[in-house]
Design a protein around this motif. Structure first.
Motif, PDB file in Angstrom:
ATOM      1  N   GLN A  67      63.489 -31.257   6.619  1.00  0.00           N
ATOM      2  CA  GLN A  67      62.863 -32.501   6.157  1.00  0.00           C
ATOM      3  C   GLN A  67      61.733 -32.871   7.115  1.00  0.00           C
ATOM      4  OE1 GLN A  67      64.877 -36.347   4.563  1.00  0.00           O
ATOM      5  NE2 GLN A  67      64.580 -36.706   6.738  1.00  0.00           N
ATOM      6  N   MET A  68      60.544 -33.098   6.564  1.00  0.00           N
ATOM      7  CA  MET A  68      59.389 -33.517   7.356  1.00  0.00           C
ATOM      8  C   MET A  68      58.955 -34.902   6.889  1.00  0.00           C
ATOM      9  SD  MET A  68      57.023 -30.076   7.659  1.00  0.00           S
ATOM     10  CE  MET A  68      56.646 -30.008   5.913  1.00  0.00           C
ATOM     11  N   ILE A  69      58.895 -35.820   7.821  1.00  0.00           N
ATOM     12  CA  ILE A  69      58.460 -37.182   7.518  1.00  0.00           C
ATOM     13  C   ILE A  69      57.232 -37.488   8.361  1.00  0.00           C
ATOM     14  CG2 ILE A  69      59.065 -39.628   7.616  1.00  0.00           C
ATOM     15  CD1 ILE A  69      61.943 -38.862   7.098  1.00  0.00           C
ATOM     16  N   GLY A  70      56.172 -37.915   7.686  1.00  0.00           N
ATOM     17  CA  GLY A  70      54.936 -38.245   8.381  1.00  0.00           C
ATOM     18  C   GLY A  70      54.326 -39.497   7.817  1.00  0.00           C
ATOM     19  N   ALA A  71      53.074 -39.729   8.112  1.00  0.00           N
ATOM     20  CA  ALA A  71      52.379 -40.936   7.675  1.00  0.00           C
ATOM     21  C   ALA A  71      52.213 -40.934   6.157  1.00  0.00           C
ATOM     22  CB  ALA A  71      51.013 -41.021   8.351  1.00  0.00           C
ATOM     23  N   GLY A  72      53.069 -41.687   5.476  1.00  0.00           N
ATOM     24  CA  GLY A  72      52.965 -41.829   4.030  1.00  0.00           C
ATOM     25  C   GLY A  72      53.552 -40.701   3.220  1.00  0.00           C
ATOM     26  N   TYR A  73      54.326 -39.798   3.832  1.00  0.00           N
ATOM     27  CA  TYR A  73      54.878 -38.698   3.049  1.00  0.00           C
ATOM     28  C   TYR A  73      56.258 -38.277   3.533  1.00  0.00           C
ATOM     29  CZ  TYR A  73      53.606 -35.424   6.835  1.00  0.00           C
ATOM     30  OH  TYR A  73      53.498 -34.763   8.039  1.00  0.00           O
ATOM     31  N   CYS A  74      56.983 -37.658   2.614  1.00  0.00           N
ATOM     32  CA  CYS A  74      58.277 -37.018   2.915  1.00  0.00           C
ATOM     33  C   CYS A  74      58.297 -35.682   2.174  1.00  0.00           C
ATOM     34  CB  CYS A  74      59.446 -37.887   2.464  1.00  0.00           C
ATOM     35  SG  CYS A  74      61.067 -37.072   2.623  1.00  0.00           S
ATOM     36  N   VAL A  75      58.449 -34.598   2.932  1.00  0.00           N
ATOM     37  CA  VAL A  75      58.510 -33.250   2.365  1.00  0.00           C
ATOM     38  C   VAL A  75      59.866 -32.647   2.698  1.00  0.00           C
ATOM     39  CG1 VAL A  75      57.543 -30.926   2.392  1.00  0.00           C
ATOM     40  CG2 VAL A  75      56.018 -32.903   2.546  1.00  0.00           C
ATOM     41  N   VAL A  76      60.546 -32.154   1.691  1.00  0.00           N
ATOM     42  CA  VAL A  76      61.844 -31.502   1.875  1.00  0.00           C
ATOM     43  C   VAL A  76      61.717 -30.048   1.443  1.00  0.00           C
ATOM     44  CG1 VAL A  76      64.228 -31.377   1.051  1.00  0.00           C
ATOM     45  CG2 VAL A  76      63.215 -33.587   1.650  1.00  0.00           C
ATOM     46  N   ILE A  77      62.159 -29.136   2.295  1.00  0.00           N
ATOM     47  CA  ILE A  77      62.085 -27.705   2.015  1.00  0.00           C
ATOM     48  C   ILE A  77      63.498 -27.160   1.822  1.00  0.00           C
ATOM     49  CG2 ILE A  77      61.354 -25.447   2.877  1.00  0.00           C
ATOM     50  CD1 ILE A  77      59.251 -26.880   4.550  1.00  0.00           C
ATOM     51  N   MET A  93      69.591 -33.004  -7.541  1.00  0.00           N
ATOM     52  CA  MET A  93      70.343 -33.796  -6.581  1.00  0.00           C
ATOM     53  C   MET A  93      69.468 -34.161  -5.387  1.00  0.00           C
ATOM     54  SD  MET A  93      73.968 -32.833  -4.740  1.00  0.00           S
ATOM     55  CE  MET A  93      73.306 -31.295  -4.075  1.00  0.00           C
ATOM     56  N   TYR A  94      68.699 -33.191  -4.903  1.00  0.00           N
ATOM     57  CA  TYR A  94      67.794 -33.459  -3.786  1.00  0.00           C
ATOM     58  C   TYR A  94      66.671 -34.402  -4.198  1.00  0.00           C
ATOM     59  CZ  TYR A  94      70.078 -29.498  -1.482  1.00  0.00           C
ATOM     60  OH  TYR A  94      70.987 -28.659  -0.907  1.00  0.00           O
ATOM     61  N   ALA A  95      66.171 -34.228  -5.433  1.00  0.00           N
ATOM     62  CA  ALA A  95      65.065 -35.073  -5.899  1.00  0.00           C
ATOM     63  C   ALA A  95      65.475 -36.533  -5.946  1.00  0.00           C
ATOM     64  CB  ALA A  95      64.598 -34.596  -7.273  1.00  0.00           C
ATOM     65  N   ARG A  96      66.709 -36.802  -6.336  1.00  0.00           N
ATOM     66  CA  ARG A  96      67.171 -38.191  -6.370  1.00  0.00           C
ATOM     67  C   ARG A  96      67.142 -38.799  -4.969  1.00  0.00           C
ATOM     68  NH1 ARG A  96      70.866 -36.105 -10.354  1.00  0.00           N
ATOM     69  NH2 ARG A  96      72.414 -35.694  -8.736  1.00  0.00           N
ATOM     70  N   ARG A  97      67.523 -37.999  -3.987  1.00  0.00           N
ATOM     71  CA  ARG A  97      67.477 -38.497  -2.608  1.00  0.00           C
ATOM     72  C   ARG A  97      66.052 -38.738  -2.141  1.00  0.00           C
ATOM     73  NH1 ARG A  97      70.811 -34.920   1.489  1.00  0.00           N
ATOM     74  NH2 ARG A  97      69.736 -36.349   2.907  1.00  0.00           N
ATOM     75  N   VAL A  98      65.177 -37.781  -2.438  1.00  0.00           N
ATOM     76  CA  VAL A  98      63.791 -37.910  -2.001  1.00  0.00           C
ATOM     77  C   VAL A  98      63.110 -39.089  -2.685  1.00  0.00           C
ATOM     78  CG1 VAL A  98      61.548 -36.760  -1.899  1.00  0.00           C
ATOM     79  CG2 VAL A  98      63.628 -35.448  -1.500  1.00  0.00           C
ATOM     80  N   SER A  99      63.466 -39.341  -3.958  1.00  0.00           N
ATOM     81  CA  SER A  99      62.823 -40.424  -4.705  1.00  0.00           C
ATOM     82  C   SER A  99      63.107 -41.784  -4.092  1.00  0.00           C
ATOM     83  CB  SER A  99      63.286 -40.400  -6.171  1.00  0.00           C
ATOM     84  OG  SER A  99      64.668 -40.715  -6.270  1.00  0.00           O
ATOM     85  N   ARG A 100      64.160 -41.887  -3.301  1.00  0.00           N
ATOM     86  CA  ARG A 100      64.488 -43.170  -2.663  1.00  0.00           C
ATOM     87  C   ARG A 100      63.720 -43.400  -1.365  1.00  0.00           C
ATOM     88  NH1 ARG A 100      69.888 -41.619  -4.333  1.00  0.00           N
ATOM     89  NH2 ARG A 100      70.418 -40.993  -2.210  1.00  0.00           N
ATOM     90  N   GLN A 101      62.980 -42.398  -0.927  1.00  0.00           N
ATOM     91  CA  GLN A 101      62.182 -42.558   0.288  1.00  0.00           C
ATOM     92  C   GLN A 101      61.025 -43.519   0.022  1.00  0.00           C
ATOM     93  OE1 GLN A 101      62.710 -41.176   3.330  1.00  0.00           O
ATOM     94  NE2 GLN A 101      64.524 -40.042   2.699  1.00  0.00           N
ATOM     95  N   GLY A 102      60.859 -44.472   0.897  1.00  0.00           N
ATOM     96  CA  GLY A 102      59.826 -45.487   0.716  1.00  0.00           C
ATOM     97  C   GLY A 102      58.464 -45.032   1.198  1.00  0.00           C
ATOM     98  N   VAL A 103      57.979 -43.920   0.663  1.00  0.00           N
ATOM     99  CA  VAL A 103      56.667 -43.393   1.039  1.00  0.00           C
ATOM    100  C   VAL A 103      55.870 -43.118  -0.231  1.00  0.00           C
ATOM    101  CG1 VAL A 103      57.399 -42.409   3.249  1.00  0.00           C
ATOM    102  CG2 VAL A 103      57.610 -41.044   1.149  1.00  0.00           C
ATOM    103  N   GLN A 104      54.577 -42.974  -0.072  1.00  0.00           N
ATOM    104  CA  GLN A 104      53.709 -42.774  -1.221  1.00  0.00           C
ATOM    105  C   GLN A 104      53.813 -41.366  -1.787  1.00  0.00           C
ATOM    106  OE1 GLN A 104      49.590 -43.538  -0.392  1.00  0.00           O
ATOM    107  NE2 GLN A 104      48.919 -43.225  -2.501  1.00  0.00           N
ATOM    108  N   ARG A 105      53.872 -40.360  -0.903  1.00  0.00           N
ATOM    109  CA  ARG A 105      53.894 -38.970  -1.351  1.00  0.00           C
ATOM    110  C   ARG A 105      55.252 -38.355  -1.044  1.00  0.00           C
ATOM    111  NH1 ARG A 105      48.340 -36.479   0.949  1.00  0.00           N
ATOM    112  NH2 ARG A 105      48.941 -37.722   2.757  1.00  0.00           N
ATOM    113  N   ARG A 106      55.866 -37.810  -2.083  1.00  0.00           N
ATOM    114  CA  ARG A 106      57.187 -37.191  -1.948  1.00  0.00           C
ATOM    115  C   ARG A 106      57.150 -35.818  -2.600  1.00  0.00           C
ATOM    116  NH1 ARG A 106      59.772 -42.542  -4.472  1.00  0.00           N
ATOM    117  NH2 ARG A 106      57.921 -42.125  -5.729  1.00  0.00           N
ATOM    118  N   LEU A 107      57.643 -34.815  -1.893  1.00  0.00           N
ATOM    119  CA  LEU A 107      57.505 -33.435  -2.365  1.00  0.00           C
ATOM    120  C   LEU A 107      58.753 -32.630  -2.041  1.00  0.00           C
ATOM    121  CD1 LEU A 107      55.673 -31.159  -3.534  1.00  0.00           C
ATOM    122  CD2 LEU A 107      54.868 -30.775  -1.188  1.00  0.00           C
TER     123      LEU A 107
END
Length: 222
Positions: A67-77, A93-107
């Protein structure tokens, strides 16, 4: 015990867990490589991740490999050893978790030896409002080679070891070059065209096969 240590990454666990840990180490300790990967995934304005986590768990919803978290983004590999990409059920299942991240860009990023075209047939472009992309381990190695040409000192050395480690383990394990494939061809015809399987090779000088299962994903050397 009794195992050769060609790179520092050989000191860790072997298999998928070891390759994922090596990737996480590079992202956490080599800013030039981390910046190159995030920009490859998110665009040229992406910054170096402020936090890189391995095996990030949440009760009842599995774990993120990286999991990488930076300025305005969350990337999960989600990294896989071999050719098969993760299942859509797992990625949802992972997408549901990522969608709850309070950032603009989620991948969500899937990582395996499968070519992008192959992975594209089994994975959607987005899940639960989260974009999905696929990378090959070869892409990671190529990115490392590119970055290595731009740095010096310790970063250059560790990138060289990382590339060698990937080529010898996760990439090399699925790309045998000493196999000879023998294929039997019948006189039958497909429902889609009026050329027999044997005529396609003998007369049209063309051979093709499905992707996956017992068939190789990339053209073999022989």
């Amino acid at each position: 015990h009794g195992q050769p240590i060609r790179t520092v990454f050989d000191l860790g666990r072997r298999g998928e867990v070891g390759a994922t840990a090596a990737l996480g180490y590079m992202l956490a300790r080599t800013p030039s490589f981390a910046r190159a990967l995030t920009q490859r995934l998110l665009g040229k304005d992406a910054t170096v991740p402020a936090n890189v986590g391995l095996e990030v768990r949440e009760s009842g919803e599995g774990r993120f490999d990286v999991q990488m978290i930076g300025a305005g983004y969350c990337v999960v590999i989600e990294a896989k050893w071999g050719w098969l990409p993760p299942s859509v059920t797992q990625m949802k299942m992972y997408a549901r978790r990522v969608s709850r991240q309070g950032v603009q860009r989620r991948l969500l990023v899937t990582l395996s030896n499968a070519a992008s075209g192959v992975a594209g047939h089994s994975l959607p472009q987005s899940l639960c409002g989260v974009a999905v992309k696929h990378l090959q381990w070869r892409d990671i190695a190529d990115l490392g080679r590119h970055v290595r040409c731009t740095v010096r000192g310790a970063d250059r050395r560790i990138l060289m070891e990382f590339i060698q480690y990937l080529e010898r383990t996760v990439m090399g394990s699925s790309m045998p070059e000493d196999f000879v494939y023998v294929v039997s061809l019948s006189k039958g015809k497909s429902k889609s065209w009026n050329v027999s399987w044997i005529d396609a090779v003998a007369k049209q000088r063309m051979y093709f096969h499905p992707v996956g299962y017992t068939y190789p994903h990339e053209p073999p050397a022989y």
